[in-house]
Design an enzyme around this catalytic site. Structure first.
Site: not given
Ligand SMILES: *[C@@H]1O[C@H](CO)[C@@H](O)[C@H](O)[C@H]1NC(C)=O
Length: 627
Positions: A259, A263, A391, A616
């Site tokens: 994460e 991000r 994914d 992503t």
């Protein structure tokens, strides 16, 4: 002073009468007054010169400036010509008129009228085939990789690259009503965040409060490039000032490697590439260094969590396993960090993970969703899914290959092609009545479950991007079918918003072909379907995808907008019982609204997909051309 200013304004007039009166007035001045005036004029000239130079420098990176400046700057830049290698994947005629563009059902026809693309297809297919025939190829790519590391990019090359990149970007702000509506939504979200959650991770718009996850001001960093792309100068400036003065990375907090990479590291790298501002680069390097201990595991599969102050890494508290998608969705960012920092160690650590996963046994290219950082093996009987925890493994196989100019790491694109063939073989199904094509899951790695996460709706866009870069026709067919199904998942809800998870009628056990369970009916403002619509629009020019997106944008406006921002809702099935969850996730500003903004652009090449890949989290990573 006031009088002096009058003189200066007179002096720039061409009027001869005024000139005369100027001369007379000048002679009437005392020596002191004359000297004072000269000093002021000199100071003004120096200030103007400095400002103009500063402006030029700024224009290299900032686009909301007068166009004559941009032209001037562009002339100075030495554009590095594209090297030989694969032919362009976007043939000229494909980039031209909208009415020459393919109707999805007619892509076969379209292929016939684009010889260049056909050539590219062949080249790549042959290459992939050759690689599959020749298992030694993996060693060869490793050698390529080592060579590339040895002749690593010099700082001057980086500068050239950055300048080249910046000449392509010229964000002018919204040009139509839909884009203006998105900018208003960005402003509304940003204002709520600034007023009630500034410096914290998430806005809780209803409680007029915030929540913290990592304590890194996640929303600011996730939104930076969105603000920049939407040309929101004021908001961008305040976000940048916060990063300069208040972003603290040495915090005693366990953060998730994945994460934080997608991000924060991705967000910092993206805005660094767009602006060239050093503050973003130095923060990115600092953050990268703090996360590197994750890779010190017995297996080189990284630990999932790390303390940013002590720099101690460990597996998640609830399990010895990491998510497969998490350990394989950090490579774009770490590779880019190596390139901009001129330190190959980040890329090397992350590439080792890809190589390790590449060498593990799979089911026709499909991977279980858990992997153990101590043993370096997949968890037995774990689910196979293109939704949560699986994914972006598939997404980054393609995008890493694109990032390296399609010239290295060929094993990644081979794995991608094998995996999509595996998806078609094991996971693709069609509902019995309405013939919706979807991608289900294999529970325990073998039992089919007719369930699709909204997360999987990223797949049609990624498949189309792959097809445009030489992947086979079957990818395009699946892309078109899945895009339509994802749209139906939205449209079949009375709110026109997607649930988190949809189920499908397998063999007549349900009265409807698509259905939603009560526990799965929430919507977290997720971006994946809008992301796919963006790729479809950007790569085909077909405006139908804009109209589909507009319907969904209006649904978000109607059902998720509150006084101080936008909120996740608990139930998309009943407009009168939305059950707001009082949470604005950072990807709403970072991804969803960014993709809406780009989807509604009159210029579908506002971001050049030959020059950038989106990570992503929708942050921009430049494609580098290697020889
Ligand atoms: C655009 O896409 C839609 C939806 O896929 C399709 O029905 C339509 O025929 C396409 N239009 C053109 C001009 O290609």
């Amino acid at each position: 002073m006031f009088e002096n200013r009058d003189y200066i304004s007179l002096s720039v007039s061409d009027d001869s009468v005024r000139k005369k009166s100027f001369k007379r007035q000048w002679n009437q001045l005392s020596r002191f007054q004359k000297n004072l005036l000269l000093v002021i004029i000199c100071a003004a000239i120096v200030t103007i010169v400095v400002l103009i130079q500063g402006q030029d420098k700024l224009n290299l990176f900032r686009s909301s400036t007068p166009s004559d400046h941009i032209i001037k700057v562009n002339e100075k830049i030495n554009i590095v010509p594209l090297k030989d290698g694969f032919p362009s994947i976007f043939p000229q005629q494909f980039q031209q008129e909208d009415d020459q563009l393919p109707i999805p059902g007619e892509w076969d026809e379209f292929d016939k009228v684009r010889p260049m693309n056909e050539g590219a297809d062949k080249l790549i297919t042959n290459k992939v085939k050759k690689n599959l025939d020749n298992p030694d190829k993996t060693d060869e790519s490793n050698t390529d990789h080592d060579n590339q590391k040895k002749s690593h990019i010099r700082p001057k090359d980086i500068q050239n690259q950055i300048q080249e990149t910046n000449t392509q970007l010229n964000f002018k702000g919204p040009t139509n009503e839909r884009q203006r509506a998105v900018v208003a939504a960005i402003k509304h979200s940003w204002t709520g965040y600034r007023n009630f959650a500034w410096g914290h991770d998430n806005l809780k718009p209803i409680a007029q409060s915030y929540s913290d996850w990592f304590g890194l001001g996640l929303q600011i960093i996730d939104a930076l490039d969105t603000l920049y792309i939407a040309d929101m100068q004021e908001e961008y400036d305040e976000a940048k000032r916060w990063v300069e003065s208040s972003l603290k990375l040495d915090i005693n907090r366990d953060v998730n490697l994945f994460e934080t990479t997608i991000r924060v590291l991705g967000g910092l790298l993206s805005i660094y590439h767009l602006t060239g501002e050093d503050v973003f680069l130095s923060k990115a390097i600092d953050l990268g260094n703090r996360m590197m201990p994750c890779f010190d595991s017995p297996s080189s599969i990284p630990y999932s969590d790390v303390n940013l102050e002590s720099m101690k890494a460990h597996a998640p508290k609830w399990s010895p396993d990491s998510s497969t998608s998490e350990v394989t969705t950090i490579q774009l960012e770490f590779r880019d960090l190596s390139r901009v920092s001129n330190d190959p160690s980040y890329e090397a650590a992350a590439a080792k993970v890809s190589e390790k996963v590449h060498n593990l046994p799979k089911t026709d290219g499909l991977v279980p969703i858990f992997i153990n950082a101590n043993t370096g093996t997949f968890r037995n009987f774990a689910t196979i899914s293109l939704g949560a925890r699986g994914d972006s493994y598939y997404e980054y196989l393609l995008k890493q290959w694109l990032q390296t100019g399609k010239k290295e790491n060929n094993y990644l694109i081979e794995d991608y092609q094998e995996a999509i063939a595996g998806v078609i073989k094991h996971l693709r199904r069609e509902t019995p009545n309405e013939h919706h094509v979807y991608v289900g899951e294999l529970i325990s790695g073998k039992d089919f479950k007719p369930k699709m996460d909204h997360l999987t709706c990223y797949l049609p866009g990624t498949l189309l991007l792959g097809y445009k870069n030489g992947m086979p026709q079957s990818h395009l067919t699946l892309a078109n079918d899945l895009l339509e199904t994802c749209y139906q998942i939205y449209m079949k809800q009375p709110t026109h918003l997607s649930p988190e998870i949809a189920y499908f009628n397998l063999e007549g056990e349900s009265s409807t072909d698509i259905y939603v369970k009560a526990n799965d009916a929430h919507n977290l403002l997720r971006p994946e379907f809008v992301e796919s619509l963006y790729y479809f629009y950007a790569l085909t020019g077909n405006k139908t995808y804009q109209d589909m997106g507009w319907t969904i944008f209006q649904a978000f406006e109607k059902y998720t907008k509150v006084t101080h921002g936008y909120t996740s809702i608990g139930n998309v099935k009943t407009p009168l019982n939305l059950r707001p969850k009082d949470m604005m996730e950072t990807f709403w500003l970072g991804e969803t609204l960014k993709y809406f903004y780009l989807l509604f652009s009159d210029d579908r090449n506002e971001i050049d997909l030959e020059k950038f890949v989106f990570n992503t989290e929708a942050h921009l990573i430049p494609i580098r051309d290697h020889s």
